[in-house]
Design a protein around this motif. Structure first.
Motif, PDB file in Angstrom:
ATOM      1  N   ARG A  96      37.324 107.227 -78.210  1.00 40.20           N
ATOM      2  CA  ARG A  96      37.201 107.934 -79.492  1.00 40.20           C
ATOM      3  C   ARG A  96      37.820 107.110 -80.622  1.00 40.20           C
ATOM      4  NH1 ARG A  96      39.527 113.851 -81.145  1.00 40.20           N
ATOM      5  NH2 ARG A  96      38.789 113.784 -83.296  1.00 40.20           N
ATOM      6  N   ILE A  97      38.969 106.497 -80.365  1.00 35.44           N
ATOM      7  CA  ILE A  97      39.615 105.662 -81.387  1.00 35.44           C
ATOM      8  C   ILE A  97      38.683 104.527 -81.792  1.00 35.44           C
ATOM      9  CG2 ILE A  97      41.574 104.137 -81.915  1.00 35.44           C
ATOM     10  CD1 ILE A  97      42.409 107.033 -81.516  1.00 35.44           C
ATOM     11  N   GLU A  98      38.120 103.837 -80.809  1.00 40.17           N
ATOM     12  CA  GLU A  98      37.221 102.727 -81.119  1.00 40.17           C
ATOM     13  C   GLU A  98      35.974 103.217 -81.855  1.00 40.17           C
ATOM     14  OE1 GLU A  98      35.405  98.713 -79.055  1.00 40.17           O
ATOM     15  OE2 GLU A  98      36.685 100.045 -77.879  1.00 40.17           O
ATOM     16  N   ASP A  99      35.434 104.360 -81.467  1.00 37.68           N
ATOM     17  CA  ASP A  99      34.261 104.920 -82.148  1.00 37.68           C
ATOM     18  C   ASP A  99      34.566 105.285 -83.603  1.00 37.68           C
ATOM     19  OD1 ASP A  99      32.792 104.676 -79.804  1.00 37.68           O
ATOM     20  OD2 ASP A  99      32.872 106.828 -79.308  1.00 37.68           O
ATOM     21  N   GLU A 100      35.746 105.860 -83.855  1.00 36.63           N
ATOM     22  CA  GLU A 100      36.084 106.344 -85.189  1.00 36.63           C
ATOM     23  C   GLU A 100      36.763 105.313 -86.088  1.00 36.63           C
ATOM     24  OE1 GLU A 100      37.993 110.166 -85.407  1.00 36.63           O
ATOM     25  OE2 GLU A 100      36.787 110.957 -83.756  1.00 36.63           O
ATOM     26  N   TYR A 101      37.539 104.389 -85.487  1.00 39.46           N
ATOM     27  CA  TYR A 101      38.339 103.454 -86.289  1.00 39.46           C
ATOM     28  C   TYR A 101      37.945 101.992 -86.088  1.00 39.46           C
ATOM     29  CZ  TYR A 101      41.224 107.558 -87.024  1.00 39.46           C
ATOM     30  OH  TYR A 101      41.659 108.809 -87.369  1.00 39.46           O
ATOM     31  N   GLY A 102      37.029 101.747 -85.172  1.00 36.35           N
ATOM     32  CA  GLY A 102      36.602 100.376 -84.912  1.00 36.35           C
ATOM     33  C   GLY A 102      37.485  99.667 -83.904  1.00 36.35           C
ATOM     34  N   LYS A 103      37.118  98.422 -83.625  1.00 38.12           N
ATOM     35  CA  LYS A 103      37.878  97.621 -82.668  1.00 38.12           C
ATOM     36  C   LYS A 103      39.211  97.208 -83.285  1.00 38.12           C
ATOM     37  CE  LYS A 103      33.953  95.684 -80.194  1.00 38.12           C
ATOM     38  NZ  LYS A 103      34.237  96.066 -78.818  1.00 38.12           N
ATOM     39  N   PRO A 104      40.274  97.189 -82.473  1.00 32.93           N
ATOM     40  CA  PRO A 104      41.571  96.733 -82.986  1.00 32.93           C
ATOM     41  C   PRO A 104      41.560  95.229 -83.220  1.00 32.93           C
ATOM     42  CG  PRO A 104      41.702  97.176 -80.636  1.00 32.93           C
ATOM     43  CD  PRO A 104      40.328  97.592 -81.078  1.00 32.93           C
ATOM     44  N   THR A 105      42.506  94.749 -84.034  1.00 33.76           N
ATOM     45  CA  THR A 105      42.617  93.303 -84.268  1.00 33.76           C
ATOM     46  C   THR A 105      43.209  92.603 -83.063  1.00 33.76           C
ATOM     47  OG1 THR A 105      44.746  93.602 -85.375  1.00 33.76           O
ATOM     48  CG2 THR A 105      42.780  93.525 -86.775  1.00 33.76           C
ATOM     49  N   SER A 106      44.018  93.325 -82.256  1.00 30.96           N
ATOM     50  CA  SER A 106      44.530  92.773 -80.997  1.00 30.96           C
ATOM     51  C   SER A 106      44.917  93.910 -80.064  1.00 30.96           C
ATOM     52  CB  SER A 106      45.731  91.849 -81.239  1.00 30.96           C
ATOM     53  OG  SER A 106      46.858  92.583 -81.646  1.00 30.96           O
ATOM     54  N   ILE A 107      44.945  93.581 -78.766  1.00 30.84           N
ATOM     55  CA  ILE A 107      45.313  94.534 -77.724  1.00 30.84           C
ATOM     56  C   ILE A 107      46.375  93.891 -76.848  1.00 30.84           C
ATOM     57  CG2 ILE A 107      44.509  95.804 -75.688  1.00 30.84           C
ATOM     58  CD1 ILE A 107      41.731  95.915 -76.972  1.00 30.84           C
ATOM     59  N   SER A 108      47.444  94.647 -76.549  1.00 34.73           N
ATOM     60  CA  SER A 108      48.487  94.185 -75.634  1.00 34.73           C
ATOM     61  C   SER A 108      48.631  95.183 -74.504  1.00 34.73           C
ATOM     62  CB  SER A 108      49.831  94.072 -76.358  1.00 34.73           C
ATOM     63  OG  SER A 108      49.762  93.157 -77.409  1.00 34.73           O
ATOM     64  N   GLY A 109      48.826  94.676 -73.289  1.00 33.42           N
ATOM     65  CA  GLY A 109      49.056  95.557 -72.144  1.00 33.42           C
ATOM     66  C   GLY A 109      47.803  95.768 -71.340  1.00 33.42           C
ATOM     67  N   PRO A 110      47.852  96.694 -70.415  1.00 29.44           N
ATOM     68  CA  PRO A 110      48.898  97.669 -70.169  1.00 29.44           C
ATOM     69  C   PRO A 110      50.137  97.048 -69.506  1.00 29.44           C
ATOM     70  CG  PRO A 110      47.150  97.937 -68.568  1.00 29.44           C
ATOM     71  CD  PRO A 110      46.720  96.864 -69.516  1.00 29.44           C
ATOM     72  N   VAL A 111      51.300  97.661 -69.788  1.00 34.39           N
ATOM     73  CA  VAL A 111      52.571  97.198 -69.254  1.00 34.39           C
ATOM     74  C   VAL A 111      53.343  98.395 -68.729  1.00 34.39           C
ATOM     75  CG1 VAL A 111      54.775  96.117 -69.862  1.00 34.39           C
ATOM     76  CG2 VAL A 111      52.671  95.307 -70.930  1.00 34.39           C
ATOM     77  N   GLY A 112      53.982  98.243 -67.577  1.00 33.94           N
ATOM     78  CA  GLY A 112      54.890  99.258 -67.043  1.00 33.94           C
ATOM     79  C   GLY A 112      54.214 100.395 -66.327  1.00 33.94           C
ATOM     80  N   GLU A 113      55.033 101.385 -65.990  1.00 37.39           N
ATOM     81  CA  GLU A 113      54.567 102.573 -65.297  1.00 37.39           C
ATOM     82  C   GLU A 113      55.237 103.777 -65.926  1.00 37.39           C
ATOM     83  OE1 GLU A 113      52.395 104.924 -63.269  1.00 37.39           O
ATOM     84  OE2 GLU A 113      52.067 102.789 -63.112  1.00 37.39           O
ATOM     85  N   PRO A 114      54.578 104.670 -66.599  1.00 37.81           N
ATOM     86  CA  PRO A 114      53.126 104.662 -66.766  1.00 37.81           C
ATOM     87  C   PRO A 114      52.681 103.490 -67.641  1.00 37.81           C
ATOM     88  CG  PRO A 114      54.100 106.323 -68.185  1.00 37.81           C
ATOM     89  CD  PRO A 114      55.221 105.752 -67.346  1.00 37.81           C
TER      90      PRO A 114
END
Length: 85
Positions: A38-56
């Motif tokens: 939903r975020i990508e549909d409404e706000y577009g692709k992010p400029t960068s993505i980090s992770g996933p990291v840790g648990e959760p």
């Protein structure tokens, strides 16, 4: 330094949120519980993505004016960037 009364004294600087980013405070941004799709549909692709990291697993998506934090694939927090120039 502590005085004879045992009280510590320190200066505290508080900047109201409304003065930190007056142009961004009312900007539409992702809210808690929204899915990555939903975020990508409404706000577009992010400029960068980090992770996933840790648990959760926590994933971070960077946009120009805010950062979105996800646990698994749902938003847990969106933070405005205050030092924009």
């Amino acid at each position: 330094m502590m005085g004879a009364s045992g009280l510590a004294v320190a200066d505290q600087v508080v900047v109201p949120a409304s003065q930190q980013s007056p142009d961004l405070k009312d900007m539409p941004r992702p809210s808690n519980g929204m899915s990555m799709k939903r975020i990508e549909d409404e706000y577009g692709k992010p400029t960068s993505i980090s992770g996933p990291v840790g648990e959760p697993p926590i994933t971070t998506w960077e946009y120009d004016y805010y950062t979105v934090y996800f646990e698994h694939n749902l938003v847990i927090h969106t933070v405005l960037k205050h030092n924009l120039q």
